[in-house]
Design a protein around this motif. Structure first.
Motif, PDB file in Angstrom:
ATOM      1  N   ILE A  34      -6.990   3.634   7.136  1.00 20.49           N
ATOM      2  CA  ILE A  34      -5.905   2.685   6.878  1.00 20.49           C
ATOM      3  C   ILE A  34      -6.201   2.064   5.521  1.00 20.49           C
ATOM      4  CG2 ILE A  34      -4.673   0.648   7.700  1.00 20.49           C
ATOM      5  CD1 ILE A  34      -5.819   1.362  10.522  1.00 20.49           C
ATOM      6  N   PRO A  35      -5.365   2.322   4.513  1.00 20.87           N
ATOM      7  CA  PRO A  35      -5.685   1.910   3.134  1.00 20.87           C
ATOM      8  C   PRO A  35      -5.927   0.412   2.996  1.00 20.87           C
ATOM      9  CG  PRO A  35      -3.380   2.563   3.326  1.00 20.87           C
ATOM     10  CD  PRO A  35      -4.031   2.908   4.620  1.00 20.87           C
ATOM     11  N   HIS A  36      -6.981   0.087   2.274  1.00 18.52           N
ATOM     12  CA  HIS A  36      -7.376  -1.288   1.958  1.00 18.52           C
ATOM     13  C   HIS A  36      -7.589  -2.132   3.212  1.00 18.52           C
ATOM     14  CE1 HIS A  36      -6.887  -0.553  -2.284  1.00 18.52           C
ATOM     15  NE2 HIS A  36      -5.739   0.026  -2.007  1.00 18.52           N
ATOM     16  N   ALA A  56       4.106  11.903   6.986  1.00 23.64           N
ATOM     17  CA  ALA A  56       4.234  10.616   7.661  1.00 23.64           C
ATOM     18  C   ALA A  56       3.160  10.536   8.730  1.00 23.64           C
ATOM     19  CB  ALA A  56       5.620  10.479   8.294  1.00 23.64           C
ATOM     20  N   SER A  57       2.574   9.361   8.905  1.00 25.90           N
ATOM     21  CA  SER A  57       1.582   9.161   9.952  1.00 25.90           C
ATOM     22  C   SER A  57       1.683   7.740  10.466  1.00 25.90           C
ATOM     23  CB  SER A  57       0.173   9.483   9.440  1.00 25.90           C
ATOM     24  OG  SER A  57      -0.072   8.835   8.223  1.00 25.90           O
ATOM     25  N   ARG A  58       1.219   7.558  11.715  1.00 26.48           N
ATOM     26  CA  ARG A  58       1.339   6.264  12.371  1.00 26.48           C
ATOM     27  C   ARG A  58       0.206   6.102  13.372  1.00 26.48           C
ATOM     28  NH1 ARG A  58       5.317   3.593  12.928  1.00 26.48           N
ATOM     29  NH2 ARG A  58       7.106   3.514  14.076  1.00 26.48           N
ATOM     30  N   ILE A  59      -0.303   4.874  13.494  1.00 26.97           N
ATOM     31  CA  ILE A  59      -1.276   4.539  14.525  1.00 26.97           C
ATOM     32  C   ILE A  59      -0.805   3.271  15.220  1.00 26.97           C
ATOM     33  CG2 ILE A  59      -2.773   3.279  12.911  1.00 26.97           C
ATOM     34  CD1 ILE A  59      -5.150   4.190  14.705  1.00 26.97           C
ATOM     35  N   SER A  60      -0.931   3.258  16.538  1.00 26.98           N
ATOM     36  CA  SER A  60      -0.570   2.049  17.285  1.00 26.98           C
ATOM     37  C   SER A  60      -1.660   1.767  18.303  1.00 26.98           C
ATOM     38  CB  SER A  60       0.791   2.205  17.969  1.00 26.98           C
ATOM     39  OG  SER A  60       0.755   3.239  18.919  1.00 26.98           O
ATOM     40  N   GLN A  70       0.835  -1.197   0.000  1.00 24.77           N
ATOM     41  CA  GLN A  70       0.000   0.000   0.000  1.00 24.77           C
ATOM     42  C   GLN A  70       0.872   1.251   0.000  1.00 24.77           C
ATOM     43  OE1 GLN A  70      -3.334  -0.601  -0.113  1.00 24.77           O
ATOM     44  NE2 GLN A  70      -2.729  -2.742  -0.079  1.00 24.77           N
ATOM     45  N   ASN A  71       0.322   2.332  -0.526  1.00 24.86           N
ATOM     46  CA  ASN A  71       0.987   3.634  -0.462  1.00 24.86           C
ATOM     47  C   ASN A  71       0.862   4.194   0.943  1.00 24.86           C
ATOM     48  OD1 ASN A  71       2.042   4.216  -2.997  1.00 24.86           O
ATOM     49  ND2 ASN A  71       0.022   4.781  -3.791  1.00 24.86           N
ATOM     50  N   GLY A  72       1.984   4.601   1.537  1.00 25.72           N
ATOM     51  CA  GLY A  72       1.955   5.201   2.857  1.00 25.72           C
ATOM     52  C   GLY A  72       1.166   6.500   2.895  1.00 25.72           C
ATOM     53  N   LYS A  73       1.134   7.215   1.773  1.00 28.93           N
ATOM     54  CA  LYS A  73       0.418   8.485   1.729  1.00 28.93           C
ATOM     55  C   LYS A  73      -1.091   8.302   1.846  1.00 28.93           C
ATOM     56  CE  LYS A  73       0.122   8.826  -3.314  1.00 28.93           C
ATOM     57  NZ  LYS A  73      -1.314   8.777  -3.466  1.00 28.93           N
ATOM     58  N   ILE A 109      -5.106  10.969   8.452  1.00 28.87           N
ATOM     59  CA  ILE A 109      -5.690  11.416   9.710  1.00 28.87           C
ATOM     60  C   ILE A 109      -6.709  12.485   9.351  1.00 28.87           C
ATOM     61  CG2 ILE A 109      -5.281  12.530  11.926  1.00 28.87           C
ATOM     62  CD1 ILE A 109      -2.384  11.455  11.781  1.00 28.87           C
ATOM     63  N   LYS A 110      -7.961  12.234   9.701  1.00 31.76           N
ATOM     64  CA  LYS A 110      -9.023  13.197   9.403  1.00 31.76           C
ATOM     65  C   LYS A 110      -9.568  13.739  10.715  1.00 31.76           C
ATOM     66  CE  LYS A 110     -10.448  11.229   4.999  1.00 31.76           C
ATOM     67  NZ  LYS A 110     -10.693  12.393   4.150  1.00 31.76           N
ATOM     68  N   ILE A 111      -9.863  15.028  10.727  1.00 27.33           N
ATOM     69  CA  ILE A 111     -10.350  15.711  11.925  1.00 27.33           C
ATOM     70  C   ILE A 111     -11.761  16.230  11.682  1.00 27.33           C
ATOM     71  CG2 ILE A 111      -9.310  17.892  11.230  1.00 27.33           C
ATOM     72  CD1 ILE A 111      -8.711  18.449  14.152  1.00 27.33           C
ATOM     73  N   ASP A 112     -12.612  16.101  12.700  1.00 24.68           N
ATOM     74  CA  ASP A 112     -13.963  16.664  12.626  1.00 24.68           C
ATOM     75  C   ASP A 112     -13.822  18.178  12.767  1.00 24.68           C
ATOM     76  OD1 ASP A 112     -16.594  17.446  12.881  1.00 24.68           O
ATOM     77  OD2 ASP A 112     -17.122  15.877  14.316  1.00 24.68           O
ATOM     78  N   MET A 113     -14.119  18.895  11.718  1.00 26.54           N
ATOM     79  CA  MET A 113     -13.868  20.332  11.678  1.00 26.54           C
ATOM     80  C   MET A 113     -14.911  21.154  12.438  1.00 26.54           C
ATOM     81  SD  MET A 113     -11.042  20.810  10.118  1.00 26.54           S
ATOM     82  CE  MET A 113     -11.052  22.541   9.665  1.00 26.54           C
ATOM     83  N   THR A 114     -16.140  20.636  12.545  1.00 26.84           N
ATOM     84  CA  THR A 114     -17.210  21.442  13.116  1.00 26.84           C
ATOM     85  C   THR A 114     -17.879  20.804  14.325  1.00 26.84           C
ATOM     86  OG1 THR A 114     -18.827  20.417  11.650  1.00 26.84           O
ATOM     87  CG2 THR A 114     -17.747  22.428  10.857  1.00 26.84           C
ATOM     88  N   GLY A 115     -17.546  19.558  14.624  1.00 21.96           N
ATOM     89  CA  GLY A 115     -18.236  18.831  15.687  1.00 21.96           C
ATOM     90  C   GLY A 115     -19.502  18.167  15.192  1.00 21.96           C
ATOM     91  N   ASP A 116     -19.781  18.303  13.896  1.00 23.46           N
ATOM     92  CA  ASP A 116     -20.993  17.746  13.301  1.00 23.46           C
ATOM     93  C   ASP A 116     -20.706  16.619  12.312  1.00 23.46           C
ATOM     94  OD1 ASP A 116     -22.584  19.595  14.673  1.00 23.46           O
ATOM     95  OD2 ASP A 116     -22.319  21.094  13.102  1.00 23.46           O
TER      96      ASP A 116
END
Length: 138
Positions: free
Chosen positions: A95-97, A29-33, A4-7, A11-18
């Motif tokens: 997380i892709p695929h 670069a991003s990582r989740i554990s 998979q492409n790392g790009k 990470i997506k953020i809720d911009m309005t709370g809605d």
């Protein structure tokens, strides 16, 4: 699963709370554990002296981090405001695929850096602040 492409790990953020999610811009670069603490219930009666763990016990958590360059004033400002307010909004990690992880996270670190002849960069760290949900990619 193929490579998979790392790009594509976003990470997506809720911009309005809605539920209006936008990708945190400029990430390189991003990582989740995922983490799970154990509860040791080993005793003198444990068979063969082997450690025993209590199933389903302990604290589970997730940590997310990313680093990149400034690209978008809206998501940059949203992260700054959330950090200083100490809020715990909903984030979605793609997380892709594989699928998407959604839940509330607190921004635990927000770092800025820059060099004389380079671009300004930032790093962000998130800690889960409640239960997480998983939605498999279809």
């Amino acid at each position: 699963m193929t490579a998979q492409n790392g790009k594509d790990l976003l990470i997506k953020i809720d911009m309005t709370g809605d539920g209006l999610f936008e990708t945190v811009a400029g990430l390189r670069a991003s990582r989740i554990s995922f983490n799970a603490e154990t509860v040791d219930v080993t005793s003198l009666e444990s068979q063969g002296g082997w450690r025993e763990l209590l199933a389903g016990a302990g604290v589970r958590s997730a940590a997310v981090s990313g680093s990149g360059v400034f690209r978008d004033a809206d998501t940059d400002e949203r992260m700054r405001a959330l950090f200083f307010a100490g809020d715990v909004p909903t984030f979605r990690i793609i997380i892709p695929h594989f699928g998407a992880i959604s839940g509330r996270f607190q921004i635990t670190a927000l770092e800025y850096a820059g060099s004389y002849n380079g671009e300004a960069t930032y790093e962000v760290s998130l800690a889960s602040a409640g239960s997480l949900s998983f939605e498999a990619e279809v």
